[in-house]
Structures are given as C-alpha cells and as structure tokens.
Motif scaffolding. Structure first.
Motif, mmCIF file in Angstrom:
data_model
loop_
_atom_site.group_PDB
_atom_site.id
_atom_site.type_symbol
_atom_site.label_atom_id
_atom_site.label_comp_id
_atom_site.label_asym_id
_atom_site.label_seq_id
_atom_site.Cartn_x
_atom_site.Cartn_y
_atom_site.Cartn_z
ATOM 1 N N HIS A 1 0.809 -1.223 0.000
ATOM 2 C CA HIS A 1 0.000 0.000 0.000
ATOM 3 C C HIS A 1 0.841 1.272 0.000
ATOM 4 C CE1 HIS A 1 -3.749 -2.176 0.451
ATOM 5 N NE2 HIS A 1 -3.209 -2.876 1.443
ATOM 6 N N ALA A 2 2.022 1.221 0.660
ATOM 7 C CA ALA A 2 2.847 2.430 0.762
ATOM 8 C C ALA A 2 3.942 2.477 -0.289
ATOM 9 C CB ALA A 2 3.466 2.544 2.142
ATOM 10 N N GLY A 3 4.264 1.298 -0.865
ATOM 11 C CA GLY A 3 5.272 1.283 -1.918
ATOM 12 C C GLY A 3 6.700 1.292 -1.402
ATOM 13 N N HIS A 4 6.937 1.093 -0.094
ATOM 14 C CA HIS A 4 8.279 1.053 0.493
ATOM 15 C C HIS A 4 8.439 -0.230 1.288
ATOM 16 C CE1 HIS A 4 9.661 5.266 -0.256
ATOM 17 N NE2 HIS A 4 8.355 5.483 -0.326
ATOM 18 N N PRO A 5 9.539 -0.973 1.097
ATOM 19 C CA PRO A 5 9.799 -2.153 1.926
ATOM 20 C C PRO A 5 9.943 -1.734 3.387
ATOM 21 C CG PRO A 5 11.235 -2.113 0.009
ATOM 22 C CD PRO A 5 10.583 -0.784 0.082
ATOM 23 N N PRO A 6 9.382 -2.492 4.318
ATOM 24 C CA PRO A 6 9.463 -2.121 5.743
ATOM 25 C C PRO A 6 10.892 -1.940 6.230
ATOM 26 C CG PRO A 6 7.828 -3.829 5.406
ATOM 27 C CD PRO A 6 8.550 -3.681 4.115
ATOM 28 N N ASP A 7 11.825 -2.827 5.790
ATOM 29 C CA ASP A 7 13.202 -2.755 6.302
ATOM 30 C C ASP A 7 13.903 -1.472 5.864
ATOM 31 O OD1 ASP A 7 13.312 -3.381 3.658
ATOM 32 O OD2 ASP A 7 14.779 -5.006 3.853
ATOM 33 N N GLN A 8 13.395 -0.807 4.785
ATOM 34 C CA GLN A 8 13.998 0.464 4.353
ATOM 35 C C GLN A 8 13.409 1.664 5.091
ATOM 36 O OE1 GLN A 8 13.813 0.931 0.112
ATOM 37 N NE2 GLN A 8 14.872 -1.005 -0.342
ATOM 38 N N LEU A 9 12.265 1.429 5.769
ATOM 39 C CA LEU A 9 11.593 2.553 6.419
ATOM 40 C C LEU A 9 11.718 2.493 7.940
ATOM 41 C CD1 LEU A 9 9.917 5.048 5.625
ATOM 42 C CD2 LEU A 9 7.861 3.694 6.029
ATOM 43 N N LEU A 10 11.764 1.300 8.497
ATOM 44 C CA LEU A 10 11.865 1.180 9.952
ATOM 45 C C LEU A 10 13.129 1.886 10.433
ATOM 46 C CD1 LEU A 10 10.779 -2.546 10.407
ATOM 47 C CD2 LEU A 10 9.463 -0.502 11.001
ATOM 48 N N GLY A 11 12.966 2.706 11.485
ATOM 49 C CA GLY A 11 14.090 3.455 12.032
ATOM 50 C C GLY A 11 14.326 4.784 11.324
ATOM 51 N N ARG A 12 13.537 5.070 10.325
ATOM 52 C CA ARG A 12 13.659 6.355 9.632
ATOM 53 C C ARG A 12 12.408 7.186 9.888
ATOM 54 N NH1 ARG A 12 15.107 5.338 3.483
ATOM 55 N NH2 ARG A 12 15.372 7.620 3.607
ATOM 56 N N ARG A 13 12.505 8.483 9.649
ATOM 57 C CA ARG A 13 11.361 9.361 9.891
ATOM 58 C C ARG A 13 10.302 9.137 8.809
ATOM 59 N NH1 ARG A 13 12.246 15.357 10.858
ATOM 60 N NH2 ARG A 13 10.279 15.041 12.000
ATOM 61 N N ALA A 14 9.030 9.218 9.243
ATOM 62 C CA ALA A 14 7.917 8.945 8.326
ATOM 63 C C ALA A 14 7.818 9.988 7.220
ATOM 64 C CB ALA A 14 6.610 8.883 9.104
ATOM 65 N N VAL A 15 8.402 11.183 7.454
ATOM 66 C CA VAL A 15 8.315 12.222 6.414
ATOM 67 C C VAL A 15 9.048 11.803 5.149
ATOM 68 C CG1 VAL A 15 7.975 14.127 8.032
ATOM 69 C CG2 VAL A 15 10.300 13.436 7.384
ATOM 70 N N THR A 16 9.825 10.703 5.222
ATOM 71 C CA THR A 16 10.468 10.168 4.023
ATOM 72 C C THR A 16 9.440 9.829 2.952
ATOM 73 O OG1 THR A 16 12.240 9.244 5.396
ATOM 74 C CG2 THR A 16 12.005 8.352 3.172
ATOM 75 N N LEU A 17 8.222 9.500 3.415
ATOM 76 C CA LEU A 17 7.162 9.147 2.480
ATOM 77 C C LEU A 17 6.596 10.365 1.743
ATOM 78 C CD1 LEU A 17 5.175 6.653 4.732
ATOM 79 C CD2 LEU A 17 6.754 6.076 2.892
ATOM 80 N N ASP A 18 6.808 11.567 2.274
ATOM 81 C CA ASP A 18 6.209 12.762 1.709
ATOM 82 C C ASP A 18 6.778 13.046 0.319
ATOM 83 O OD1 ASP A 18 5.172 15.421 1.265
ATOM 84 O OD2 ASP A 18 4.919 15.556 3.429
ATOM 85 N N ALA A 19 5.930 13.598 -0.550
ATOM 86 C CA ALA A 19 6.401 13.989 -1.878
ATOM 87 C C ALA A 19 7.500 15.033 -1.762
ATOM 88 C CB ALA A 19 5.240 14.527 -2.705
ATOM 89 N N ASP A 20 7.454 15.879 -0.733
ATOM 90 C CA ASP A 20 8.491 16.877 -0.454
ATOM 91 C C ASP A 20 8.854 16.737 1.016
ATOM 92 O OD1 ASP A 20 10.170 18.982 -0.129
ATOM 93 O OD2 ASP A 20 8.747 20.530 -0.788
ATOM 94 N N PRO A 21 9.836 15.895 1.360
ATOM 95 C CA PRO A 21 10.144 15.614 2.769
ATOM 96 C C PRO A 21 10.497 16.855 3.588
ATOM 97 C CG PRO A 21 11.226 14.030 1.321
ATOM 98 C CD PRO A 21 10.670 15.100 0.445
ATOM 99 N N LEU A 22 11.016 17.914 2.945
ATOM 100 C CA LEU A 22 11.440 19.097 3.699
ATOM 101 C C LEU A 22 10.295 20.075 3.935
ATOM 102 C CD1 LEU A 22 14.914 19.796 2.053
ATOM 103 C CD2 LEU A 22 14.425 18.616 4.213
ATOM 104 N N HIS A 23 9.424 20.225 2.946
ATOM 105 C CA HIS A 23 8.387 21.259 3.050
ATOM 106 C C HIS A 23 6.981 20.722 2.811
ATOM 107 C CE1 HIS A 23 12.172 23.256 1.629
ATOM 108 N NE2 HIS A 23 11.891 24.036 2.667
ATOM 109 N N GLY A 24 6.809 19.416 2.809
ATOM 110 C CA GLY A 24 5.505 18.839 2.523
ATOM 111 C C GLY A 24 4.556 18.892 3.699
ATOM 112 N N GLY A 25 3.371 18.352 3.497
ATOM 113 C CA GLY A 25 2.337 18.408 4.515
ATOM 114 C C GLY A 25 2.486 17.390 5.613
#
Length: 449
Positions: A53-77
């Motif tokens: 559903h999210a398009g990211h493997p869990p092992d690449q996201l666990l331990g990282r900030r969720a804003v990585t998923l944002d289209a604009d991680p620095l200034h996104g919503g």
C-alpha cells in the motif's frame, strides 16, 4: 479513541491469544498502510501489508522518519501534520501527497492519532493511510469536464436554466448560467434567490401565457416553447424560452431549457409584417390586413356583444385631379389624405386603403352616434388640405359612407352596406357622410355639383 489506545497497548505487549482478536485481524487485513511512530516521528512498526500500500519495503523505512514518504520531505504536509499532533496532542485528518519508492506520487487519505501509555509519558503516533489516488484523479477529471462544460455554456448565446414547480404551483429557479446577465442584467445567484427578479419583468399578458403553457406542459409532459417580452431599464426585450419537463417523485415538475434573446428577430418580423400588410404609397393597411385585423376586432367585440362602426371613404373627383395635374399630384393627394386621416383617428382604429382612392375605417369601442363626430372632424380636416404642385393649388374633399358591423355580422357584408351609403353621399352632392341615420349637414361652402 480509547479502543484504539487499548488495541495499541495489546499490539505493543505482543501477548499471545488462542485466536487472533479483532485488533490483529484489522491490522493484518486493513487495505492500507499502518505505522507506529515515536516522539521524533521515527517509524517503529508497520502492518504486514505495508509495502503493497505504501510502496516502500518495511526494512527500508523502519528506524527512519515517516516524512520520508512525503512527496516533499522538507516542506511537505506530512511534517506539518506530525508537528500538529505532537504540539496539540490532538488527532489530524487529511489527504497527503506521498511518493512511493519507484517515484510514483499517490494521494493518501491519512489519520494520525496520538497515543500515550500514561499521562505525561512518551507519545506515540498511530498513522493510518488509504490510497485515494484513483478517486482524486476521477474528481480532477470531473472538475476539468465541469469547467469545460461551464465554459461552453457561458459562451452560448443565451442562458441555460432549470426551473422547478412544486405540487402547489410555486416556481423556483434551481440553476441559471452566466448568460442570464447579458439577457436581463441580473446575476444567476440573485434570480435563483428570488425568481420575481425575472418574472416581475415579464409583460403581464405574456406572464399569464407563461403560466398557462407551464400548466399544460406539467400535465402533458410535452416540451414547451414561448416568446416573452421583458420590460427592462434599457427598453423592452424579447426572449424565447424552450424547455423539456420531467416529473419528480415528490409531485414537482422540472424544466431544463434555454433562454435566448430574439429582439432583433422580432423587429425584423414586424418589418416584414408591416411590408406585407401596409400599402406602400399611403402607409395605411392594405385590404388583406384590414380583413385579418378586422376579424380579430370583431371577435373581441362579439365577446362583449358590441357592434362596430365601419366607414368607407372615397376622394371626390379624384380621376379629374389625376387627369388635370398628373399621377404624381394624385399620389401626393393620397399621401396627404392618409396622413390627415391618421391624425384624426385614434391609434387603435383600423385605417386601410381598399382600392385606388377608396379607404375603409373600423372604429373601436364607440357607438354609431359617437362615430359621427370623429368622421365629421376627419371630413372637415380633409377639406382644409391645400397642396402646391408646380405652381398649381390643389384642394379636394372626401365622401363617407357609414355602416354598422354587428357582433354576428359579416365584415364583407358591412363593407357592402358602407359602400352603398358612400354611393348615396356621392349622389347627394359629395363632401358629406351618409349612413344608417341619414346624411351629415352639408357645409355652407361645399359644392353640391
């Protein structure tokens, strides 16, 4: 939200049960992405179907900030939503634009729920997302279609409308396009708020016809078409309304239709009608128009049981005038005579040229006794006409025969009676009126010969 908190506590404890509970089933089968974040927004856990559903493997996201998923991680919503939840400790709901691992952008409807193990303890955030990209794309597509449709409608030479009439007969304008501004100088919003801003401008006679046409269309469910006159500050304007009805379950009727301006067309029609019905030399009605309009006036008089005075008029010694001074002078005499008649008669009386120098007058809303003074005034006015043609002074007179058009009588027959009375006026010396009551007094300066 207490159920969510208890579910999260059981999920965190990882206690085994003899059978999976509702919380485990929801987590395993929820058709979207579920994440648990710490107080820094770092992903601690995800649901089993997270990658699909999210398009990211869990092992690449666990331990990282969720804003990585944002289209604009620095200034996104996403970051703003997380800050809101950490600051206010209140839930957040909205749609976030997220980027998958392959770079594809997806709209995710997102709910972020703050969770606390105990008051004042470390804060966790439960993030639940559901992909609504398809719905957003369809919505965008529909908006684009609607914008194009509204653009097309706004360019139409008229106004599209939807009219509703409830079971009690009350009218309501449900929709009108922007073309209404050009037609009546009122915005659609103002007319939809109060339909009298439109109907109040309709000429009273046309409004009654509109009510009848709508009533008939509501019963038959047949399309309707009607021409309306509106009194506007800029002057009178003609509109044509065409609409197709449909019945609603609540007993009301809807009409979807189009209003177009036909003022210029009506003016052209009037010009053509005048050309067809008018004698070109004198401007009087021609014989055909006299009979058509005379029949309409007689029908109106019949409803009230009234008779109409009818007169035949003939210029005296007109052949001698033509032979002596020429046909151009004869034409001038006919034009001067017609102009004088129009000045002496009322605007609603019918005045027509029946033949060469013969004319007819149908008087409206008066008795035979009241018609005599009007015709006598006309006779005297003609007697005073003086024309100067190539150094010659031309004067002429008119003889009149008066008859009565009875409510159930024949216009042709009444004209015959008036013609016989005219013959008597000629025979008795001309320049006089003869009718059912005899002849008018002969003026002292008249020539009986």
């Amino acid at each position: 939200m207490e159920i969510v908190r208890r579910t999260w506590q059981r999920w965190r404890a990882g206690g085994e049960e003899s059978a999976p509970g509702l919380d485990a089933l929801l987590l395993a089968h929820y058709p979207g992405a579920v994440m648990l974040l710490d107080e820094q927004g770092v992903v601690l856990r995800v649901n089993p179907d997270f990658e699909r559903h999210a398009g990211h493997p869990p092992d690449q996201l666990l331990g990282r900030r969720a804003v990585t998923l944002d289209a604009d991680p620095l200034h996104g919503g996403f970051a703003l939503a997380l800050d809101h939840c950490f600051t206010t400790r209140q839930a957040w709901r909205g749609v976030l634009l997220c980027r998958r691992a392959d770079g594809a952008l997806r709209h995710q409807t997102t709910m972020i729920q703050p969770l606390e193990e105990r008051p004042g303890g470390p804060l966790r955030l439960l993030v639940i997302q559901y992909d609504v990209t398809g719905m957003r794309e369809r919505e965008l597509h529909d908006r684009q279609l609607l914008a194009r449709l509204e653009g097309t409608v706004s360019r139409l030479p008229g106004a599209v409308f939807r009219l509703r009439q409830d079971a009690a007969g009350h009218l309501e304008l449900l929709y009108a396009s922007e073309g209404l501004v050009a037609l009546i100088g009122q915005t659609p919003e103002r007319v939809m708020d109060d339909i009298e801003r439109l109907l109040g401008r309709v000429v009273a006679e046309d409004r009654r016809r509109l009510e009848v046409v709508l009533a008939q269309s509501a019963v038959s469910l047949e399309p309707c078409q009607l021409e309306l006159r509106l009194d506007l500050p800029s002057g009178q304007r003609w509109l044509e309304a065409r609409a197709r009805p449909q019945r609603r379950r609540d007993g009301s009727t809807l009409w979807d239709g189009l209003l177009v301006e036909i003022t210029e067309r009506k003016h052209e029609e009037f010009k053509v009608r005048r050309l067809v019905s008018t004698d070109m030399l004198t401007g009087a009605l021609n014989r055909r128009a006299f009979f058509e309009q005379g029949a309409a006036l007689q029908a109106r008089a019949q409803r009230h049981g009234e008779a109409l005075p009818l007169a035949m008029l003939d210029l005296d010694h007109f052949k001698a005038l033509n032979d002596t001074h020429g046909h151009a002078a004869g034409d001038l005499a006919l034009q001067a005579f017609a102009a004088t008649c129009r000045e002496c008669l009322r605007p609603y009386d019918l005045f027509a040229r029946i033949g060469g120098e013969e004319f007819a007058v149908l008087l409206v809303d008066i008795s035979l006794d009241e018609a005599w003074p009007i015709l006598e005034r006309l006779r005297r006015a003609v007697e005073e006409i003086v024309l100067e043609v190539e150094g010659a002074t031309i004067r002429f007179t008119v003889s009149l025969g008066l008859a009565i058009l009875l409510p159930n009588g024949s216009l042709e027959g009444a004209l015959g009676d008036a013609d016989r009375a005219l013959y008597r006026a000629k025979h008795e010396g001309r320049n006089r009126i003869c009718g059912p009551g005899g002849a008018s007094p002969l003026p002292r300066d008249a020539d009986p010969a």
